[in-house]
Design an enzyme around this catalytic site. Structure first.
Site, PDB file in Angstrom:
ATOM      1  N   GLY A 254      16.048 -15.476  30.972  1.00 39.66           N
ATOM      2  CA  GLY A 254      18.105 -15.197  30.242  1.00 39.66           C
ATOM      3  C   GLY A 254      18.278 -14.075  30.895  1.00 39.66           C
ATOM      4  O   GLY A 254      19.572 -13.314  30.748  1.00 39.66           O
ATOM      5  N   GLU A 296      10.272 -17.075  30.601  1.00 42.04           N
ATOM      6  CA  GLU A 296      10.151 -17.746  31.761  1.00 42.04           C
ATOM      7  C   GLU A 296      12.240 -17.888  32.474  1.00 42.04           C
ATOM      8  O   GLU A 296      12.462 -18.333  32.771  1.00 42.04           O
ATOM      9  CB  GLU A 296      11.264 -19.090  31.010  1.00 42.04           C
ATOM     10  CG  GLU A 296      10.358 -20.550  30.668  1.00 42.04           C
ATOM     11  CD  GLU A 296      10.714 -21.085  29.603  1.00 42.04           C
ATOM     12  OE1 GLU A 296       9.510 -21.673  28.868  1.00 42.04           O
ATOM     13  OE2 GLU A 296      11.479 -20.796  28.697  1.00 42.04           O
ATOM     14  N   PRO A 297      11.404 -17.057  33.617  1.00 43.55           N
ATOM     15  CA  PRO A 297      13.057 -16.288  34.476  1.00 43.55           C
ATOM     16  C   PRO A 297      13.895 -17.034  35.293  1.00 43.55           C
ATOM     17  O   PRO A 297      12.437 -18.115  36.174  1.00 43.55           O
ATOM     18  CB  PRO A 297      12.826 -14.514  34.921  1.00 43.55           C
ATOM     19  CG  PRO A 297      11.480 -15.314  34.952  1.00 43.55           C
ATOM     20  CD  PRO A 297      10.649 -15.683  33.871  1.00 43.55           C
ATOM     21  N   GLY A 298      15.369 -17.848  35.512  1.00 44.69           N
ATOM     22  CA  GLY A 298      15.204 -18.648  36.719  1.00 44.69           C
ATOM     23  C   GLY A 298      16.219 -17.974  37.291  1.00 44.69           C
ATOM     24  O   GLY A 298      15.887 -17.517  39.180  1.00 44.69           O
ATOM     25  N   ARG A 299      17.104 -17.667  36.621  1.00 42.11           N
ATOM     26  CA  ARG A 299      18.514 -16.442  38.090  1.00 42.11           C
ATOM     27  C   ARG A 299      17.830 -14.950  38.302  1.00 42.11           C
ATOM     28  O   ARG A 299      18.547 -15.218  39.208  1.00 42.11           O
ATOM     29  CB  ARG A 299      19.267 -16.749  36.792  1.00 42.11           C
ATOM     30  CG  ARG A 299      20.384 -15.664  37.174  1.00 42.11           C
ATOM     31  CD  ARG A 299      21.965 -15.460  36.525  1.00 42.11           C
ATOM     32  NE  ARG A 299      21.727 -15.591  35.369  1.00 42.11           N
ATOM     33  CZ  ARG A 299      22.658 -16.738  35.143  1.00 42.11           C
ATOM     34  NH1 ARG A 299      24.021 -17.468  36.135  1.00 42.11           N
ATOM     35  NH2 ARG A 299      23.195 -17.812  33.979  1.00 42.11           N
ATOM     36  N   TYR A 340      32.328 -22.054  34.302  1.00 46.41           N
ATOM     37  CA  TYR A 340      32.366 -21.111  33.341  1.00 46.41           C
ATOM     38  C   TYR A 340      32.872 -19.261  33.721  1.00 46.41           C
ATOM     39  O   TYR A 340      32.958 -17.820  33.430  1.00 46.41           O
ATOM     40  CB  TYR A 340      30.832 -20.238  33.449  1.00 46.41           C
ATOM     41  CG  TYR A 340      29.698 -20.815  33.749  1.00 46.41           C
ATOM     42  CD1 TYR A 340      29.403 -21.507  32.325  1.00 46.41           C
ATOM     43  CD2 TYR A 340      29.179 -21.225  34.244  1.00 46.41           C
ATOM     44  CE1 TYR A 340      28.533 -22.939  32.134  1.00 46.41           C
ATOM     45  CE2 TYR A 340      27.375 -22.523  34.968  1.00 46.41           C
ATOM     46  CZ  TYR A 340      27.179 -22.396  33.627  1.00 46.41           C
ATOM     47  OH  TYR A 340      26.359 -23.791  33.233  1.00 46.41           O
ATOM     48  N   CYS A 367      39.816 -32.829  45.451  1.00 47.00           N
ATOM     49  CA  CYS A 367      41.046 -33.128  44.854  1.00 47.00           C
ATOM     50  C   CYS A 367      41.531 -32.019  43.373  1.00 47.00           C
ATOM     51  O   CYS A 367      41.682 -33.113  41.965  1.00 47.00           O
ATOM     52  CB  CYS A 367      41.050 -33.816  45.050  1.00 47.00           C
ATOM     53  SG  CYS A 367      41.183 -34.256  46.426  1.00 47.00           S
ATOM     54  N   GLU A 368      41.808 -30.843  43.092  1.00 49.21           N
ATOM     55  CA  GLU A 368      41.494 -30.302  41.945  1.00 49.21           C
ATOM     56  C   GLU A 368      42.136 -29.152  41.762  1.00 49.21           C
ATOM     57  O   GLU A 368      41.276 -28.208  42.907  1.00 49.21           O
ATOM     58  CB  GLU A 368      39.866 -30.694  41.385  1.00 49.21           C
ATOM     59  CG  GLU A 368      40.058 -30.087  39.831  1.00 49.21           C
ATOM     60  CD  GLU A 368      39.068 -30.847  38.813  1.00 49.21           C
ATOM     61  OE1 GLU A 368      38.780 -32.174  39.503  1.00 49.21           O
ATOM     62  OE2 GLU A 368      38.710 -30.579  37.491  1.00 49.21           O
TER      63      GLU A 368
HETATM   64  N1  LLP Z   1      14.301 -20.610  29.255  1.00 49.20           N
HETATM   65  C1  LLP Z   1      15.258 -22.003  29.058  1.00 49.20           C
HETATM   66  C2  LLP Z   1      14.704 -22.770  27.575  1.00 49.20           C
HETATM   67  C3  LLP Z   1      15.981 -22.463  29.205  1.00 49.20           C
HETATM   68  O1  LLP Z   1      17.380 -22.546  29.128  1.00 49.20           O
HETATM   69  C4  LLP Z   1      16.817 -20.632  30.645  1.00 49.20           C
HETATM   70  C5  LLP Z   1      17.739 -21.589  31.405  1.00 49.20           C
HETATM   71  C6  LLP Z   1      15.969 -20.165  31.372  1.00 49.20           C
HETATM   72  C7  LLP Z   1      14.677 -20.814  30.650  1.00 49.20           C
HETATM   73  C8  LLP Z   1      16.123 -19.196  32.300  1.00 49.20           C
HETATM   74  O2  LLP Z   1      17.061 -18.789  31.441  1.00 49.20           O
HETATM   75  P1  LLP Z   1      17.518 -17.962  33.012  1.00 49.20           P
HETATM   76  O3  LLP Z   1      16.945 -16.939  33.651  1.00 49.20           O
HETATM   77  O4  LLP Z   1      18.129 -18.725  34.288  1.00 49.20           O
HETATM   78  O5  LLP Z   1      19.011 -16.866  32.936  1.00 49.20           O
HETATM   79  N2  LLP Z   1      23.997 -23.299  34.215  1.00 49.20           N
HETATM   80  C9  LLP Z   1      23.885 -21.973  34.379  1.00 49.20           C
HETATM   81  C10 LLP Z   1      22.734 -21.197  33.357  1.00 49.20           C
HETATM   82  C11 LLP Z   1      22.392 -22.047  32.028  1.00 49.20           C
HETATM   83  C12 LLP Z   1      21.399 -21.796  31.782  1.00 49.20           C
HETATM   84  C13 LLP Z   1      20.175 -22.705  31.151  1.00 49.20           C
HETATM   85  N3  LLP Z   1      18.871 -22.640  30.858  1.00 49.20           N
HETATM   86  C14 LLP Z   1      25.068 -20.592  34.657  1.00 49.20           C
HETATM   87  O6  LLP Z   1      24.840 -21.405  36.161  1.00 49.20           O
HETATM   88  O7  LLP Z   1      25.466 -19.853  34.713  1.00 49.20           O
END
Ligand code: LLP
Length: 450
Positions: A254, A296-299, A340, A367-368
């Site tokens: 997050g 659990e970082p992604g972004r 978003y 086309c939007e």
């Molecule tokens: N763990 C769980 C259970 C999650 O659902 C998520 C993201 C993460 C970890 C990773 O979160 P992060 O570190 O990336 O914030 N599509 C949206 C973001 C959706 C996030 C979904 N879950 C966007 O483009 O902003």
């Protein structure tokens, strides 16, 4: 490049670490002109800076090691999952969170260590759970339906599970990406938790701990501190009621990133320090053993590593109203503005130093009317044929891309140390027809599929 580059200075930048410009205002990534990459791979083009990904993973892993050695970083691969990224994450010796058969299959295809794979989902299928149990992938149990399915699957083989809990924490982010509030499709609500533990105790699973993820693109640290308190309080209650002390605690991801120069998210180190200090203090307060912490970082791992390059085409000026600069991509490769209202910054290649700027809106080619990439950006004056570079597109861009309007997905290229590595091929028109079938009764008189 096997070793990670852990940089103590700020990683809080909008542009990838290997980004540079030359005296002609041209943009380079890992010392390669992006113009040359577009010549080689076509436009639009996703580019990922390997140095940035490794540095950000390193910042998570090393600040955890310093503050809280019993810990594990899991990269949330929904942000960007492909074989190259899974292999890079494996090389960096952290874990991986997957949420679908596709993500799991990709991770398995590069030999990702099973013990560090975690499978999520609010509606897992029998097939998904069976595969996890057979392979030994950790499962994040989300609801009673999961428990019911697992009770039929876990006979001989014991599954290792975490329980996902909705901690009821509100945070300031977009409504669609909040997940920790009580009204959420994810996880057990607090009043269901004890029953869930009782049910799980009846089946052949090893409950490793609780999991909570409160949302994404979060700049405040207080919601995560509150999450730590909710969970440690639960660990205390679980200890009192079940005489159980869970070994693991997964605090989710997050942490936000910079999309605009004015965005000021906390540094990875700061975020980790605040979370780990909270858990340590709470363990003392509640007289609990320190659990292993998982994050659990992604972004915040891949987001700032990515840029997308587009070619400018049509420019439509509505005098006194708006100037649209149209590019050869849009919502199919980046749906985040339409979904978003996400904001981005961008530059025109070869014109980075140009003072002659104007406010324009970058529109996609789909086309939007809502197919806008950037509304009202102050950009160097541009003309057809220029290349537009959009920053911070490494997360949730390729992974959320679609074939809308039957468009082929762009290529994704990893760059490192002056080298470029194709990680995902551009789709061809033939690829778009790959799963199409032409029923015989419609085929009469049709000479060619193309
Ligand atoms: N763990 C769980 C259970 C999650 O659902 C998520 C993201 C993460 C970890 C990773 O979160 P992060 O570190 O990336 O914030 N599509 C949206 C973001 C959706 C996030 C979904 N879950 C966007 O483009 O902003």
């Amino acid at each position: 490049m096997l070793e990670s580059i852990y940089i103590m200075s700020s990683l809080n930048q909008l542009k990838p670490l290997s980004y540079s410009t030359n005296k002609d205002g041209e943009i380079l990534l890992a010392d390669i002109k992006i113009k040359d990459l577009v010549k080689k791979y076509g436009s639009p083009l996703y580019l990922m800076c390997e140095k940035t990904i490794r540095a950000r993973i390193g910042a998570y892993r090393d600040s955890l090691k310093n503050n809280y050695p019993e810990s594990l970083v899991l990269y949330a691969s929904k942000a960007l999952n492909c074989q190259a990224i899974c292999a890079l994450v494996k090389q960096e010796k952290i874990g991986l969170d997957v949420v679908s058969l596709g993500e799991l299959y990709t991770a398995l295809s590069v030999g990702f260590p099973i013990e560090n794979l975690y499978f999520h989902g609010n509606n897992k299928s029998h097939e998904e759970l069976k595969l996890c149990v057979d392979k030994g992938v950790n499962i994040v149990v989300d609801n009673f339906h999961d428990i019911n399915l697992l009770s039929k699957i876990c006979n001989e083989q014991k599954a290792s599970v975490l329980l996902r809990v909705t901690p009821g924490i509100e945070c300031h982010t977009h409504e669609y990406i909040k997940t920790g509030k009580q009204d959420s499709k994810f996880g057990f609500n607090l009043d269901e938790l004890f029953t869930a533990i009782e049910e799980l105790q009846k089946i052949n699973v090893n409950i490793k701990g609780l999991h909570g993820h409160i949302g994404s693109q979060i700049f405040e640290t207080l919601p995560h501190q509150d999450t730590c308190r909710v969970f440690m309080d639960l660990y205390k209650k679980i200890k009192d009621k079940f005489s159980l002390e869970f070994p693991d605690l997964n605090l989710g991801g997050g942490l936000g990133i910079k999309y605009m120069e004015s965005d000021d998210p906390p540094e990875i180190e700061t975020w980790i320090k605040i979370l780990t200090d909270s858990v340590k203090a709470l363990a003392k307060e509640f007289d609990l053993k320190l659990p292993r912490i998982l994050v659990e970082p992604g972004r915040s791992i891949v987001g700032p590593a990515g840029i997308t390059v587009y070619e400018v085409g049509n420019i439509k000026n509505i005098e006194g109203i708006r100037k649209y600069v149209c590019v050869d991509g849009g919502m199919a490769d980046n749906p985040r503005h339409i979904m978003y209202q996400a904001q981005y910054q961008a530059e025109i290649d070869g014109k980075v130093n140009l003072q002659d700027r104007e406010t324009v809106t970058i529109a996609g080619k789909y086309c939007e009317s809502g197919d806008i990439l950037i509304r009202d950006i102050n950009l160097a004056k541009t003309s057809p044929g220029d290349l537009l570079v959009v920053f911070s597109t490494g997360a949730y861009n390729y992974s959320m891309s679609s074939n809308y309007n039957r468009s082929a997905k762009p290529a994704l290229v990893l760059v490192a140390d002056g080298q470029d590595y194709l990680a995902i091929k551009r789709e061809s028109l033939e690829d778009l027809l790959r799963n199409d079938l032409l029923p015989e009764h419609l085929n009469r008189g049709v000479l060619s599929k193309t």
